[in-house]
Design an enzyme around this catalytic site. Structure first.
Site, PDB file in Angstrom:
ATOM      1  N   HIS A  94       0.846  -1.200   0.000  1.00 52.37           N
ATOM      2  CA  HIS A  94       0.000   0.000   0.000  1.00 52.37           C
ATOM      3  C   HIS A  94       0.881   1.250   0.000  1.00 52.37           C
ATOM      4  O   HIS A  94       0.590   2.239  -0.676  1.00 52.37           O
ATOM      5  CB  HIS A  94      -0.890   0.049   1.245  1.00 52.37           C
ATOM      6  CG  HIS A  94      -1.702  -1.191   1.472  1.00 52.37           C
ATOM      7  ND1 HIS A  94      -1.570  -1.979   2.592  1.00 52.37           N
ATOM      8  CD2 HIS A  94      -2.643  -1.784   0.704  1.00 52.37           C
ATOM      9  CE1 HIS A  94      -2.400  -3.008   2.512  1.00 52.37           C
ATOM     10  NE2 HIS A  94      -3.067  -2.913   1.375  1.00 52.37           N
ATOM     11  N   CYS A 153     -13.107 -13.300  -2.333  1.00 48.74           N
ATOM     12  CA  CYS A 153     -13.041 -12.390  -3.491  1.00 48.74           C
ATOM     13  C   CYS A 153     -14.309 -11.552  -3.613  1.00 48.74           C
ATOM     14  O   CYS A 153     -14.332 -10.564  -4.357  1.00 48.74           O
ATOM     15  CB  CYS A 153     -12.902 -13.156  -4.801  1.00 48.74           C
ATOM     16  SG  CYS A 153     -11.451 -14.164  -4.912  1.00 48.74           S
ATOM     17  N   LYS A 159       5.981 -14.110  -1.978  1.00 45.35           N
ATOM     18  CA  LYS A 159       4.816 -13.239  -1.860  1.00 45.35           C
ATOM     19  C   LYS A 159       4.737 -12.759  -0.406  1.00 45.35           C
ATOM     20  O   LYS A 159       5.023 -13.515   0.519  1.00 45.35           O
ATOM     21  CB  LYS A 159       3.580 -14.062  -2.209  1.00 45.35           C
ATOM     22  CG  LYS A 159       2.412 -13.205  -2.529  1.00 45.35           C
ATOM     23  CD  LYS A 159       1.237 -14.008  -2.987  1.00 45.35           C
ATOM     24  CE  LYS A 159       0.051 -13.067  -2.950  1.00 45.35           C
ATOM     25  NZ  LYS A 159      -1.220 -13.690  -3.042  1.00 45.35           N
ATOM     26  N   LYS A 193       0.557 -12.472   5.504  1.00 42.47           N
ATOM     27  CA  LYS A 193       0.497 -12.613   6.952  1.00 42.47           C
ATOM     28  C   LYS A 193       0.924 -14.020   7.356  1.00 42.47           C
ATOM     29  O   LYS A 193       1.676 -14.198   8.297  1.00 42.47           O
ATOM     30  CB  LYS A 193      -0.947 -12.394   7.396  1.00 42.47           C
ATOM     31  CG  LYS A 193      -1.142 -11.167   8.236  1.00 42.47           C
ATOM     32  CD  LYS A 193      -2.515 -11.245   8.819  1.00 42.47           C
ATOM     33  CE  LYS A 193      -2.957  -9.915   9.374  1.00 42.47           C
ATOM     34  NZ  LYS A 193      -4.372  -9.865   9.638  1.00 42.47           N
TER      35      LYS A 193
END
Ligand code: MSP
Length: 659
Positions: A22, A130, A296, A299
């Site tokens: 972000h 999604c 990637k 978390k």
């Protein structure tokens, strides 16, 4: 040239806290915004949060919080983080803002009245992660392709947007406007998606299943689908339909997103706008993904990078510079703290920091820190003319690259200029001019160097606003009244006003070292334990039989990737923490020295090393050897008689290529 610029970031979901990804998009938007402002345009920069939908509801529930309270809390984290990262947005929008709710309803009504929303029954595979339906074909072994979890089959009546109707129009639009989606690879990807028939888009959820959304203006039993809600934020913020900002900025709107959300931006949004009778935005700019150590960021892998942690470890300027310099627009980038430090030390500490510090120190010593007068054209020698050409050429390239969102290339051009100015100083040796009493020539050289520093400081402002301010202050520039137009800077060579008082010294970017936090330090220790265990085992294996020493074959192309050069050892000292190692300062022809740690202490004393020409591997990733960063490697023969440095036979210059 257009006189306005509007840049948006995606509005971020509030079910995750802000991380490196972000921060990258938002810092990039901020840099672009500042850049266009410095081209003299009126600018607008929008960011915000996306707060409706299933996912947010679920996250709030899991934490036992009310959904509004939860959205307020996480949205606040984004809003408060951005100024800490030097990001100056004009509006922070939330999809729960009353003006947004009104805008979405107005838009829906318009499309409904135009006949492009209809009611129908639908059965499909729904992924809650999604928040969308999948066709059987889209599933991956029966699972959602993104989440790898089984979707739920849902049959319900809903509202649909007649997206299919706009497929041909959209294909033609993208073909006729090559600049609409960039970089090219993403434009091609969208055109490939559009080769399959486009289905209509389900744009509602019954309230019996989901309450947390914007109610449809034509049926209170339903709320609208999150994407239909979210995309409209880009015009809410402009006060569509009557706002002045809408009239001023919509035609120059650029949406910045990562590759994950290309479909909603390149297909849903343009067709929605078309159905509502609105013109399209100017461009979609798509960047790649940040990975961490090639993996990637997630978390569950525990490798989520927190921007504030990096800011406090290495400073905001270093962090912003690294993000803008390292990520090649459109491609994925790899994040590591070692990479950040390597970049910082090479570009900022060595090249730029050194240039500032030597120019200010010389002006301090030779002219009492007072800027020398601007030279007349008749004062110029060939090297000066060359510097002027270099400055103009590189700055133009910098501007063009920045405008095309290729910040990495832009900064590379600027660093080329920095290296060019360093070289100009080396060639003209102001210290010798001073010693020999050539004061007029000395003035010309320093005036040109200082004018170059001014340009560099200004050009860095979009990326490193704080460091740029410090540089300008050190150059005695009046920041309040500084009227800058970056394009004009290319054609006009602006000197510091004669007599301006400059800082006597500058220590802008002291070299940095990797700072591990406690857990990292622990795991590093364990790793190096494991590694040295492995190395010993390998050594043992080696002694057992030399057949094992089969060299792997390399392609010639792979070999060519190695940057092998001649370096001259300018300084050497024992490593503070390892008897076997020497710490060398090596001139590899880059205008300033680089630090290389080499395992030569058993065969060479530091004094013996100074002045030697050595073979250097110059493009190794910087790494730490017992706490000291090494930027490269020095080659030596490990022969029967011990270590033996590889040195050239005849005269060479630091930086000469070895092949
Ligand atoms: N809410 C939607 C966007 C709606 S816009 C009308 C959404 N939100 S998100 O929180 O998932 O943000 C996705 C965006 O975050 C990406 O498009 C990108 O800008 C940024 N990034 C998240 N992770 C990233 C990386 N690992 N690397 C680079 N950017 C990434 O999708």
């Amino acid at each position: 040239m257009e006189d306005a610029f509007y840049i948006t970031t995606p509005i971020y979901y509030v079910n995750a806290e802000p991380h490196l990804g972000h921060a990258y998009t938002t810092i990039l938007a901020d840099s672009l915004n500042r850049f266009h402002e410095m081209l003299g345009k009126q600018t607008l920069f929008l960011t915000g949060t996306d707060e409706h939908g299933d996912k947010i509801m679920q996250s709030a529930r899991e934490r036992g919080e009310g959904v509004q309270e939860y959205a307020d809390r996480v949205s606040g984290k984004f809003r408060e983080l951005w100024p800490e990262l030097g990001i100056a947005y004009d509006r922070f929008i939330r999809t729960t803002d009353p003006d947004h709710v009104a805008c979405v309803q107005r838009f829906l009504q318009l499309v409904y009245d135009n006949g492009d929303i209809y009611f129908g029954e639908y059965g499909g595979y729904y992924c809650f992660g999604c928040e969308r339906f999948f066709t059987e074909k889209e599933l991956d072994g029966g699972n959602c392709p993104d989440h790898q979890t089984p979707p739920e089959y849902i049959q319900e009546t809903n509202y649909f947007f007649r997206m299919s109707r706009y497929q041909d129009w959209l294909v033609h639009y993208i073909q006729d406007n090559p600049d609409f989606i960039q970089p090219e690879r993403y434009r091609r990807e969208v055109l490939a998606m559009l080769r399959e028939p486009l289905e209509d888009l389900c744009i509602s959820r019954p309230k019996s299943r989901l309450e947390w959304g914007i109610e449809l203006p034509f049926d209170t039993g339903y709320v609208t689908y999150v994407w239909f809600d979210a995309l409209i934020n880009y015009i809410t913020a402009l006060g569509w339909p009557d706002g002045e900002d809408y009239a001023r900025f919509w035609s120059v709107a650029h949406h910045l997103v990562a590759k994950d959300i290309i479909k909603p931006h390149a297909i849903f949004w343009p067709t929605m706008l078309r159905a509502a009778g609105l013109p399209l935005f100017r461009g979609l700019r798509v960047h790649g993904y940040w990975k961490v150590h090639e993996e990637k960021m997630s978390k569950s892998l525990g490798n989520v990078v927190r921007p504030l942690e990096l800011r406090s470890k290495y400073g905001l300027d270093a962090f912003r510079f690294f993000l803008m310099r390292e990520m090649h627009f459109g491609q994925d980038g790899n994040f590591s703290e070692e990479g950040l430090i390597g970049r910082f030390n090479a570009d900022l500490a060595n090249d730029l920091g050194n240039l500032f510090s030597r120019c200010l120190a010389m002006t301090g010593k030779y002219f009492g820190a007072s800027a020398p007068p601007a030279p007349a054209d008749s004062d110029f020698q060939q090297e000066d003319e060359e510097l002027l050409q270099l400055g103009k050429g590189y700055l133009e390239k910098y501007l063009d690259s920045f405008e095309a969102v290729h910040t990495s290339e832009a900064l590379e051009w600027l660093m080329e200029f920095v290296r060019g100015v360093n070289k100009y100083i080396d060639t003209n040796a102001p210290w010798s001019l001073y010693k020999q009493g050539h004061t007029d020539r000395l003035k010309t050289v320093l005036a040109l160097a200082l004018a170059s520093l001014r340009r560099i400081a200004l050009a860095l402002r979009p990326v490193m606003p704080d460091a740029s301010r410090t540089m300008c202050q050190q150059l005695g520039l009046d920041l309040e009244n500084l009227d800058v137009d970056l394009r004009r800077e290319c054609s006009e060579w602006v000197y510091l006003s004669e007599g301006t008082q400059l800082a006597k010294k500058s220590n802008l970017f002291p070299r940095q070292e990797l700072k591990l936090n406690r857990e990292e330090a622990e795991s590093d220790k364990q790793d190096s334990g494991k590694k040295s265990g492995k190395a010993n085992a390998e050594k043992a294996g080696k002694q057992q039989g030399s057949e094992a020493e089969q060299a792997q074959e390399l392609d010639f192309g792979d070999f060519q990737k190695i940057d092998l050069r001649v370096g001259r050892v300018e300084g050497a000292s024992p490593h503070p923490d390892a008897d076997r190692l020497l710490q060398l300062e090596v001139d590899a022809g880059e205008g300033s020295t680089r630090q290389i740690v080499a395992g030569l202490a058993e065969a060479y004393s530091p004094r013996e090393m100074v002045g030697k020409y050595v073979a250097v591997v110059a493009n190794l990733k910087p790494r730490k050897l017992r706490g000291v960063t090494s930027q490269g490697m020095v080659l030596a023969v490990h022969g029967e008689q011990g270590l033996n440095l590889l040195t050239p036979e005849r005269e060479v210059t630091p930086g000469d290529k070895i092949s």
